[in-house]
Design a protein around this motif. Structure first.
Motif, PDB file in Angstrom:
ATOM      1  N   PRO A  74       1.489  -2.207 -25.197  1.00  0.00           N
ATOM      2  CA  PRO A  74       0.126  -2.478 -24.718  1.00  0.00           C
ATOM      3  C   PRO A  74      -0.746  -3.180 -25.751  1.00  0.00           C
ATOM      4  O   PRO A  74      -1.566  -4.037 -25.401  1.00  0.00           O
ATOM      5  N   TRP A  88      -1.305  -2.541 -15.114  1.00  0.00           N
ATOM      6  CA  TRP A  88       0.139  -2.278 -15.149  1.00  0.00           C
ATOM      7  C   TRP A  88       0.428  -0.897 -15.721  1.00  0.00           C
ATOM      8  O   TRP A  88       1.296  -0.179 -15.222  1.00  0.00           O
ATOM      9  N   VAL A  89      -0.305  -0.477 -16.742  1.00  0.00           N
ATOM     10  CA  VAL A  89      -0.099   0.856 -17.314  1.00  0.00           C
ATOM     11  C   VAL A  89      -0.423   1.946 -16.288  1.00  0.00           C
ATOM     12  O   VAL A  89       0.361   2.880 -16.082  1.00  0.00           O
ATOM     13  N   GLY A  92       1.783   1.416 -13.000  1.00  0.00           N
ATOM     14  CA  GLY A  92       3.173   1.621 -13.386  1.00  0.00           C
ATOM     15  C   GLY A  92       3.479   3.088 -13.651  1.00  0.00           C
ATOM     16  O   GLY A  92       4.530   3.599 -13.258  1.00  0.00           O
ATOM     17  N   THR A  93       2.548   3.780 -14.303  1.00  0.00           N
ATOM     18  CA  THR A  93       2.733   5.215 -14.563  1.00  0.00           C
ATOM     19  C   THR A  93       2.843   5.995 -13.262  1.00  0.00           C
ATOM     20  O   THR A  93       3.726   6.851 -13.103  1.00  0.00           O
ATOM     21  N   PHE A 295       5.356  -7.620 -17.703  1.00  0.00           N
ATOM     22  CA  PHE A 295       6.088  -6.461 -17.194  1.00  0.00           C
ATOM     23  C   PHE A 295       7.316  -6.103 -18.028  1.00  0.00           C
ATOM     24  O   PHE A 295       7.974  -5.097 -17.753  1.00  0.00           O
ATOM     25  N   ALA A 302       4.531   2.182 -18.853  1.00  0.00           N
ATOM     26  CA  ALA A 302       4.483   1.808 -17.430  1.00  0.00           C
ATOM     27  C   ALA A 302       5.786   2.249 -16.763  1.00  0.00           C
ATOM     28  O   ALA A 302       5.793   3.081 -15.876  1.00  0.00           O
ATOM     29  N   GLY A 337       1.574   7.387 -20.382  1.00  0.00           N
ATOM     30  CA  GLY A 337       0.548   6.487 -19.861  1.00  0.00           C
ATOM     31  C   GLY A 337      -0.781   6.696 -20.565  1.00  0.00           C
ATOM     32  O   GLY A 337      -1.523   5.735 -20.839  1.00  0.00           O
ATOM     33  N   GLN A 471      14.126  -2.955 -19.147  1.00  0.00           N
ATOM     34  CA  GLN A 471      13.724  -2.934 -17.745  1.00  0.00           C
ATOM     35  C   GLN A 471      14.933  -3.077 -16.812  1.00  0.00           C
ATOM     36  O   GLN A 471      14.926  -2.551 -15.702  1.00  0.00           O
TER      37      GLN A 471
END
Length: 559
Positions: A74, A88-89, A92-93, A295, A302, A337, A471
């Motif tokens: 981040p 996104w954090v 995504g969390t 991402f 995330a 997160g 990922q």
């Protein structure tokens, strides 16, 4: 914009995600059963399989998956602006990481605590397992080699952090005995452990330990720290989990929450302004596009494939009740997160002006731990009046301890991988703990010193591929969970949608990086990128084939 607004919105959304969405996933999708006999009880051995209090296990799981990555990612990604990183954090969390982490624990527990790599062979197929094991090995190799460099660098730069970092190991050993032998209650042990940990942080600046720049001819101080760290991690990976791994992770989890309370409290009292733009349209030359790089730059914080390794590698072997998977897995993701949110606040509101922020973010990849420590120390100093040097030491030790706990777990997981290969290929000697540990350490040192030379920084060479590889690993884990849900006739979209999203973003990022490495003339990373890209395409094909096959099998079965 006020940093308090971002703080309140982020925490409220994550709290709602845990209280509402995680309950729905646990009860309606995974259908966690409190009466199911977990592997921790079925195979209890006092070493790896140990039924564990869910709060202690949460501490182990959370600090193992957190590491330095939810700080670094981040704090780098805000170069595109704070809004994309924040969204996104938070999203995504809630919809990715929590579902992924708790699902990996559930899938492993339902299959004798097998690692997600081994489980792939049973659920998806042998081809997918082969791909998975290669990707897992690469991720663990990167994590262990790089985090050793990160910790060594922090101790070389901040000599005041050496005593707290190594002293925390002794504190954890004492705590492990007090808890396991039930000498003191958990609340009392927790208070004593936190006091001891912060006493070490207070003592650290008074007793700085500086490793010589050159320990001996051909061995730098940085390399000496790396060797010591791997020596420690090798021993730690063979000890019973209750002796060091659990208490070390638990007490570090508590100190993180205290650190977060301090930082969040300083934000509330100071009410700093986000000096960074919501969307940064004036990025430095050479900065890649936000889509899809955001991402993969923010993985931990995330969603991260490494979490699946911890969930199915160590956490599932210690789960006391299956219903604890919601608290340990999903809330563990929420904890990470929260750490990622703190990194965003420190890296965007911890500067006096936009010019100061721009001076930190001069190129893509800048910021990171430095922005977190300096920005966070600025907020704590001005909000709470704590000396800026003390605040910087506090945040540095926090980052180093998290990297250390992740390295502890990572090397243990790498040992499991070699032992699983021993099972798969019928190599009895590789099934044993000591030889597997030596192979794990040897492979990391080969990368560190073979590729990086005498300073041991070889892990950094392949680190640019960590985000995409990590990922891809998350996608593989979600594939296993999705196929299990299909076979159980349960809704699959809650895991399939994140899976498809990750595959698209990962393949897109790999293609962009492929062009970058080619233009830079970096043949090594170019070839590595091609390997990971082929693996990603094969994963996408395996996804389609496995889901089609599973749905056909279910359709053919009587209701």
């Amino acid at each position: 914009m006020s940093a308090i607004v971002l703080l309140v919105l982020g925490l409220a959304a994550m709290a709602a995600g845990y209280l509402v969405y995680s309950k729905f996933i646990a009860e309606k999708i995974y259908r966690l059963d409190p009466d199911f006999k977990t592997p921790a009880h079925e195979y209890e051995d006092g070493i790896d399989f140990v039924p564990t209090n869910r709060f202690i296990l949460w501490g182990h799981h959370f600090t193992s998956v957190a590491g330095a990555a939810p700080i670094v990612g981040p704090a780098i990604a805000v170069i595109w602006g704070w809004l994309p990183a924040f969204l996104w954090v938070v999203l995504g969390t809630i919809f990715f990481a929590g579902v992924h982490d708790s699902g990996a624990i559930w899938a492993s527990v339902r299959n004798k605590a097998k690692s997600v790599g081994s489980l792939t062979g049973d659920v998806v197929g042998k081809r997918a397992r082969s791909i998975f094991m290669i990707v897992i090995f690469l991720v663990l190799l990167m994590v262990n080699a790089v985090f050793a460099v990160v910790i060594a660098g922090l101790m070389m730069k901040f000599s005041s952090a050496v005593v707290p970092v190594w002293g925390a190991i002794l504190v954890a050993l004492v705590i492990g005995q007090l808890i396991y032998r039930r000498i003191l209650s958990l609340p009392v042990v927790s208070v004593l452990g936190v006091i001891a940990l912060y006493a070490l942080i207070w003592v650290g600046p008074s007793v700085p330990i500086q490793m010589p720049t050159e320990v001996m001819p051909g061995l730098s101080g940085n390399a000496a720290w790396i060797l010591l760290l791997f020596g420690y991690a090798a021993i730690a990976s063979l000890l019973p989990v209750w002796m060091l791994l659990q208490p070390r992770d638990y007490i570090n989890g508590l100190q993180l929450f205290i650190g977060l309370i301090v930082l969040y409290g300083a934000v509330v009292l100071l009410n700093p302004t986000l000096v960074a733009p919501a969307f940064n349209t004036d990025v430095p030359p050479g900065t890649p596009s936000l889509l899809p790089l955001l991402f993969v730059t923010i993985a931990c914080g995330a969603i991260s494939g490494f979490h699946g390794l911890v969930s199915s590698g160590t956490t599932s072997k210690q789960l006391n009740r299956e219903t604890d998977a919601r608290f340990v897995g999903y809330f563990g993701a929420v904890g990470e997160g929260m750490l990622a949110l703190a990194a965003i606040l420190a890296a965007t509101a911890g500067f006096a002006s936009v010019a100061d922020w721009q001076a930190m973010y001069t190129a893509f990849g800048s910021g990171g731990v430095t922005a977190f420590v300096q920005g966070g120390a600025y907020i704590i100093h001005n909000g709470l009046g704590m000396p800026e040097a003390t605040a910087a030491t506090l945040l540095t030790v926090m980052a180093a301890l998290f990297a250390g706990t992740t390295m502890d777990t990572g090397l243990r997981l790498q040992r499991y991988i070699f032992q699983e290969w021993g099972e798969i290929y019928n190599l009895p000697w590789m099934k044993k703990g000591a030889p597997a540990t030596l192979l794990a350490v040897g492979s990391c040192l080969l990368l560190a010193f073979g590729a990086g030379g005498a300073d041991g920084s070889g892990g950094m060479i392949i680190w640019p591929l960590f985000g995409t590889t990590n990922q891809l690993l998350a996608g593989l884990t979600l594939l296993v969970i999705t196929v299990m849900l299909v076979r159980l006739r349960r809704p699959m979209w809650y895991t399939l949608a994140p899976l498809c999203f990750l595959l698209v973003m990962t393949i897109g990022a790999l293609l962009l990086q492929l062009r970058t490495f080619y233009e830079q003339g970096n043949i090594f990373l170019l070839l590595m990128d091609i390997v990971v890209l082929i693996a990603a395409i094969l994963v996408a094909m395996e996804c389609a084939a496995a889901l089609k096959r599973s749905r056909a099998e279910v359709a053919a079965e009587p209701e």
